[in-house]
Design a protein around this motif. Structure first.
Motif, PDB file in Angstrom:
ATOM      1  N   ALA A   1      -0.650   6.963  13.884  1.00  0.00           N
ATOM      2  CA  ALA A   1      -1.818   7.002  13.001  1.00  0.00           C
ATOM      3  C   ALA A   1      -1.780   5.811  12.052  1.00  0.00           C
ATOM      4  CB  ALA A   1      -1.855   8.308  12.199  1.00  0.00           C
TER       5      ALA A   1
ATOM      6  N   SER B   1      -0.275  -0.568   7.545  1.00  0.00           N
ATOM      7  CA  SER B   1       0.825   0.330   7.905  1.00  0.00           C
ATOM      8  C   SER B   1       0.342   1.390   8.882  1.00  0.00           C
ATOM      9  CB  SER B   1       1.420   0.998   6.655  1.00  0.00           C
ATOM     10  OG  SER B   1       0.452   1.786   6.003  1.00  0.00           O
ATOM     11  N   ALA B   2       1.301   1.872   9.663  1.00  0.00           N
ATOM     12  CA  ALA B   2       1.025   2.935  10.631  1.00  0.00           C
ATOM     13  C   ALA B   2       2.252   3.825  10.701  1.00  0.00           C
ATOM     14  CB  ALA B   2       0.703   2.357  11.999  1.00  0.00           C
ATOM     15  N   THR B   3       2.042   5.081  11.055  1.00  0.00           N
ATOM     16  CA  THR B   3       3.157   6.013  11.182  1.00  0.00           C
ATOM     17  C   THR B   3       3.250   6.521  12.611  1.00  0.00           C
ATOM     18  OG1 THR B   3       1.746   7.861  10.523  1.00  0.00           O
ATOM     19  CG2 THR B   3       3.033   6.778   8.791  1.00  0.00           C
TER      20      THR B   3
ATOM     21  N   THR C   1       7.561   4.852   9.549  1.00  0.00           N
ATOM     22  CA  THR C   1       6.455   4.016   9.068  1.00  0.00           C
ATOM     23  C   THR C   1       6.685   2.569   9.483  1.00  0.00           C
ATOM     24  OG1 THR C   1       6.054   5.453   7.166  1.00  0.00           O
ATOM     25  CG2 THR C   1       5.204   3.208   7.043  1.00  0.00           C
TER      26      THR C   1
ATOM     27  N   THR D   1       4.912   9.944  14.430  1.00  0.00           N
ATOM     28  CA  THR D   1       5.479  11.254  14.113  1.00  0.00           C
ATOM     29  C   THR D   1       5.729  12.024  15.397  1.00  0.00           C
ATOM     30  OG1 THR D   1       4.194  11.288  12.065  1.00  0.00           O
ATOM     31  CG2 THR D   1       5.148  13.380  12.816  1.00  0.00           C
TER      32      THR D   1
ATOM     33  N   THR E   1      -2.255   4.285   8.467  1.00  0.00           N
ATOM     34  CA  THR E   1      -2.153   4.824   7.115  1.00  0.00           C
ATOM     35  C   THR E   1      -2.688   3.865   6.060  1.00  0.00           C
ATOM     36  OG1 THR E   1       0.139   4.033   7.056  1.00  0.00           O
ATOM     37  CG2 THR E   1      -0.223   6.343   7.638  1.00  0.00           C
ATOM     38  N   SER E   2      -2.815   2.575   6.375  1.00  0.00           N
ATOM     39  CA  SER E   2      -3.422   1.648   5.410  1.00  0.00           C
ATOM     40  C   SER E   2      -3.837   0.377   6.133  1.00  0.00           C
ATOM     41  CB  SER E   2      -2.447   1.311   4.268  1.00  0.00           C
ATOM     42  OG  SER E   2      -1.373   0.521   4.746  1.00  0.00           O
TER      43      SER E   2
ATOM     44  N   THR F   1       5.150  -1.374   9.076  1.00  0.00           N
ATOM     45  CA  THR F   1       4.312  -2.206   8.216  1.00  0.00           C
ATOM     46  C   THR F   1       4.131  -3.577   8.849  1.00  0.00           C
ATOM     47  OG1 THR F   1       6.231  -2.968   6.947  1.00  0.00           O
ATOM     48  CG2 THR F   1       5.044  -1.034   6.119  1.00  0.00           C
TER      49      THR F   1
END
Length: 731
Positions: free
Chosen positions: A289, A325-327, A348, A329, A291-292, A350
Motif C-alpha cells: 500500500a 513511502s509504501a508498506t 516500510t 504487510t 502511505t505517502s 521509502t
C-alpha cells in the motif's frame, strides 16, 4: 488370557475373572448395553493395573483388550502402553499425563459424548507445516472418534534439546494436523500438570531485550524457569500434536531509494518470509500500500513464492518531487496459519521522487544527411530524462519542436508527452539549405539534433530565366554570338527551391533548325540553357521538363525569337477563321515576277485539348505558267516542327525556308502543298485568310482575295485557294 495377563491365582486376576463372569452373564441375559459398560470397566481395570506395574513383565494386555472389545462389539484397540485412559461421561475434571510427564491433557466427562479410550504416544508423524518444529510430536488418539464435544486442554513439553535457546522455548506454541493435510496452532492456555524440568535448563528470557520481545509476542508468560510446565493449548480434535515456533521473520529487500517522478522504483519492494531456522515460507499473502507521496503500487496483493519472496512488480512514485513511502504487510494464509507472529509486522519502504534533468532524442534527422524538401523527416522519439538517464514518466508537460537554424518547420510541433515521451513523426522543412538543425524543448530543458541538409524535391515547374524575345540576323546563334543571351530556364520544386542537375529538354519549333544541346541538366543555380541558331522570321523553341510535353503548362515554356533578313515581305495575307485540311487542298498565289525565300502558314489540329504534340511538316512549291504547265522541278522547304494542342482553335505559326528561292515569271502562279512527314492522328488544317471563296467584294489586295478555280491539270488537289493567310518573303 486374563490369567496370563494378571498372573494365575493373583487377587487382580480373580477380580478380573469376576468382572469377566459378569460380562458373560449380561450377554447371556441379552443386555448388550450393560455388556459394553462392564467391558469398559474391565478395560479400565487392566489399564489401571498396568499403570501400577502390577502386571507380569510379558503380559499381553493388547491381545486381551482386543478379545474383550471383540466380545462386546466395540471397535477399539487397547494399546500396549501405560499411556492410555478410559474416560467416562460422568467423570469430573481429570488430568491425564504420560508416564514421563512430557505430554498430557485435561478434560472432564462433559467433553465426551460416550465412554472413550484415550492414548498419548510419541509419533513418527510430522506436522503439516513449514514452521520450525521442535520434538517431540505426540499422537493423541481417542475412541470412538478423535473429536470432542467441547474444547479440552492438551499440553506437550517444549523441546528435548537442551541447546534450544531460551527465547525460542518461550515463544513455542502447540500445533496439530487437521483435515488430513491442514494445520493449525492451538489457542494457548497456561498449564501446570507436566514435568519438563528434566528437559531444559531454563525457559526464562535472561536479557532485557529478550524479555521485551517476549512481552510483544502473544504468548502468556507462565511456568518459567527449571521444571517448566510446558506448552498448553485448547482443541476439539485429536491428531499428531507438537511444539512449533510461530515466529516468521520478515526481511525487506534493498528496494530502490529514488526514481524520477511518476517512474518505477528499481528494484521494486519485496519481502522474504522465512522461519528463524531459515526455511522459506510460501503462499503467504502480502499486501502492499502507498502511505505517502501518491503514485501507485501493484499488485496490491500477492503471495510469497517457493523461495519465500513476495514482491511488488510496479511501485510508481507520485508526480511531485519529494518523499514517497509504501508498506508491505504479510497476513495469514499458506504457511502462515492463524496465530503466527510476523517480525516485523509490517515493513516500510521509502524513496525520493526526483525531477527531470534533461531531454534525449532518439531517431530524427541524422547529422550530415540531406533530406528531401517537404517530405517527412525521420521520426524522432523525444523523452524527458532524470537520474541515471531514466525516463521521467511523471512528466506531464509538452515537448516543443523548433528550428535552431534553417527552417521554417512544418508539422505537429507541440506534443503532450505520454509517460514522459513524445514522438514527432510528421515534421518537415520545405526550404532547401545545407545547415538545418532542430531543437526539442521541455520546459527549460532542451536537446538539439545534429546539423543536416534539406535538398530540393522533384522538379515541379520551370520559368523562363533569360533569352526570350530576342531578335537577330538569320543564322545567329543566340547564346554564342556577341550581344546575345542563351535562352535559359530555372527549374524549381513545389516549394520554390531550385533543382540542381535536373534534365531540361529543348526542342526547336517552326523554322528553328538548330538547338544545342537538346538535353541539358540544370546547374548549381537550377538553370538549364541551350544555344539557338535563328532562321528567318518568327522562331520558337520549347523548353520542357518532360521528353514528351504534358498538359501542365508549368512544366514547359516556349521561347520566341525573330530572325531578320534582307528579304522583304512580298505577300502578307491576314489570318482569318477559315480552316482547310491540308490533305484536301493546295494553295495558289499569284507568283508573277516573285522570288520566294520563305513562307509562313498558320495551323491547328482537331481533337480534344491535350499536351503539346510536335508535328513535322514540309512545304513543296511548284511553278505553273499561264497555260498550266509546270515549270521546273519541285522546290521543297526544310521540315518545320510545329507544336499543336488538338483543340482546332489555334493559329500556330510555322516558317518554311527554301534554300534556293522559288521564282516565277510574268503570268505564272506558285502552288504550295503542305506535306506531313510523320503519321498524323486527327486532321491538320491551315487557317485561311479573311475572305471567303467567291467573295469579290473583299477589300484586301488581289493577292489575298479568295477565289475558286477550275484546277489545272495537276494531281495536287481539286481546289486552289488564294490567300490562305500566307506570308511570303523574298525579293
Amino acid at each position: 488370557m486374563i490369567e496370563a495377563v494378571f498372573g494365575a491365582g493373583s487377587p487382580d486376576a480373580n477380580a478380573a475373572l469376576g468382572k469377566w463372569s459378569n460380562i458373560q452373564k449380561q450377554k447371556a441375559a441379552g443386555d448388550l448395553a450393560l455388556v459394553v459398560s462392564k467391558t469398559w470397566d474391565l478395560i479400565d481395570f487392566i489399564i489401571t493395573k498396568q499403570k501400577q506395574n502390577k502386571l507380569p513383565v510379558n503380559a499381553n494386555s493388547e491381545r486381551l483388550g482386543r478379545a474383550l472389545f471383540c466380545f462386546a462389539g466395540i471397535n477399539a484397540t487397547l494399546p500396549q502402553s501405560t499411556n492410555a485412559w478410559v474416560v467416562y461421561p460422568t467423570d469430573l475434571t481429570r488430568t491425564l499425563v504420560t508416564d514421563d510427564g512430557h505430554a498430557g491433557i485435561r478434560l472432564s466427562g462433559a467433553n465426551v459424548d460416550a465412554t472413550s479410550l484415550i492414548s498419548i504416544v510419541p509419533s513418527a508423524d510430522t506436522l503439516n507445516t513449514n514452521l520450525d518444529k521442535y520434538p517431540v510430536v505426540y499422537e493423541f488418539s481417542k475412541y470412538p472418534s478423535n473429536t470432542f464435544s467441547s474444547e479440552i486442554i492438551a499440553a506437550v513439553c517444549g523441546s528435548i534439546d537442551v541447546n534450544t535457546p531460551d527465547p525460542v522455548l518461550d515463544r513455542l506454541m502447540l500445533g496439530h494436523n487437521i483435515g488430513g493435510t491442514g494445520f493449525e496452532l492451538l489457542n494457548e492456555v497456561p498449564i501446570d500438570f507436566l514435568s519438563c524440568g528434566d528437559l531444559v535448563v531454563s525457559n526464562a528470557p535472561t536479557s532485557l531485550g529478550d524479555r521485551l520481545l517476549a512481552m510483544l509476542l502473544p504468548k502468556m508468560l507462565y511456568a518459567l524457569g527449571p521444571g517448566a510446565s510446558g506448552i498448553g493449548g485448547t482443541l476439539l480434535e485429536f491428531s499428531p500434536i507438537g511444539p512449533v515456533d510461530p515466529r516468521i521473520n520478515v526481511t525487506p529487500n534493498a528496494a530502490g531509494t529514488s526514481a524520477p517522478i511518476g517512474s518505477l522504483v528499481i528494484p521494486s519492494p519485496a519481502l522474504t518470509l522465512s522461519t528463524p531456522n531459515g526455511k522459506w515460507l510460501s503462499n503467504i499473502p502480502v499486501h502492499f500500500a502507498i502511505t505517502s507521496g501518491g503514485g501507485s503500487i501493484t499488485p496490491a496483493a500477492t503471495s510469497s513464492n517457493s523461495v519465500g519472496v513476495a514482491s511488488s512488480s510496479d511501485w510508481r512514485l507520485g508526480t511531485t518531487t519529494g518523499n514517497n513511502s509504501a508498506t508491505a504487510t504479510p497476513t495469514t494464509g499458506g504457511d502462515a496459519v492463524s496465530g503466527v507472529v510476523f517480525v516485523p509486522a509490517a515493513s516500510t519502504f521509502t524513496a525520493t521522487a526526483t525531477g527531470p534533468t534533461g531531454v534525449e532524442i532518439s531517431g530524427g534527422p541524422v547529422a550530415g544527411t540531406t533530406y528531401t524538401a517537404g517530405s517527412a523527416l525521420p521520426s524522432a522519439t523525444v523523452r524527458v530524462v532524470g537520474e541515471n538517464n531514466r525516463t521521467v514518466e511523471g512528466y506531464s508537460g509538452a515537448i516543443v519542436a523548433s528550428v535552431l537554424q534553417g527552417g521554417p518547420l512544418f508539422g505537429t510541433m507541440n506534443i503532450a508527452t505520454v509517460a514522459g515521451v513524445a514522438t514527432f513523426s510528421n515534421l518537415s522543412i520545405q526550404k532547401a539549405g545545407t545547415t538545418q538543425q532542430l531543437r526539442f524543448t521541455a520546459g527549460t530543458l532542451f536537446a538539439d539534433t545534429g546539423v543536416f541538409g534539406i535538398g530540393s524535391a522533384s522538379a515541379a515547374s520551370l520559368t523562363i530565366n533569360a533569352g526570350n524575345n530576342q531578335s537577330a540576323l538569320v543564322g545567329t546563334v543566340l547564346g554564342a554570338a556577341t550581344g546575345t543571351i542563351a535562352p535559359s530556364v530555372i527549374v524549381e520544386d513545389t516549394y520554390g527551391n531550385v533543382v540542381v542537375g535536373r534534365t531540361v529538354y529543348f526542342s526547336p519549333s517552326n523554322n528553328s533548325a538548330t538547338v544545342t544541346p537538346l538535353v541539358n541538366p540544370t546547374n548549381s543555380a537550377g538553370i538549364g540553357s541551350a544555344t539557338w541558331q535563328l532562321q528567318s522570321g518568327t522562331n520558337e523553341m520549347l523548353a520542357s521538363l518532360d521528353a514528351t510535353p504534358t498538359e501542365n503548362e508549368s512544366r514547359f515554356k516556349i521561347f520566341t525569337a525573330t530572325g531578320t533578313t534582307t528579304s522583304t515581305p512580298i505577300v502578307s495575307c491576314a489570318v482569318g477563321n477559315q480552316k482547310d485540311p491540308i490533305s484536301q487542298y493546295v494553295v495558289r498565289v499569284d507568283g508573277s515576277n516573285k522570288a520566294v525565300t520563305n513562307a509562313k502558314f498558320y495551323f491547328s489540329i482537331t481533337g480534344s485539348a491535350n499536351a503539346l504534340t510536335p508535328y513535322s511538316l514540309r512545304v513543296d512549291a511548284r511553278v505553273y505558267d499561264r497555260f498550266g504547265v509546270q515549270q521546273g522541278a519541285v522546290k521543297s522547304s526544310q521540315v518545320s516542327q510545329v507544336f499543336l494542342r488538338g483543340n482546332n482553335a489555334e493559329q500556330k505559326e510555322a516558317n518554311f525556308f527554301f534554300s534556293s528561292p522559288v521564282t516565277s515569271g510574268n503570268g505564272s502562279k506558285i502552288v504550295f502543298t503542305i506535306v506531313p512527314t510523320q503519321a498524323v492522328s486527327g486532321t491538320i488544317s491551315f487557317n485561311t485568310g479573311t475572305c471567303s471563296p467567291g467573295n469579290t467584294k473583299c477589300t484586301v489586295t488581289n493577292e489575298c482575295r479568295a477565289v475558286n478555280e477550275t484546277p489545272i491539270a495537276t494531281p495536287l488537289g481539286a481546289v486552289y485557294r488564294l490567300s490562305p493567310a500566307v506570308k511570303l518573303q523574298g525579293y
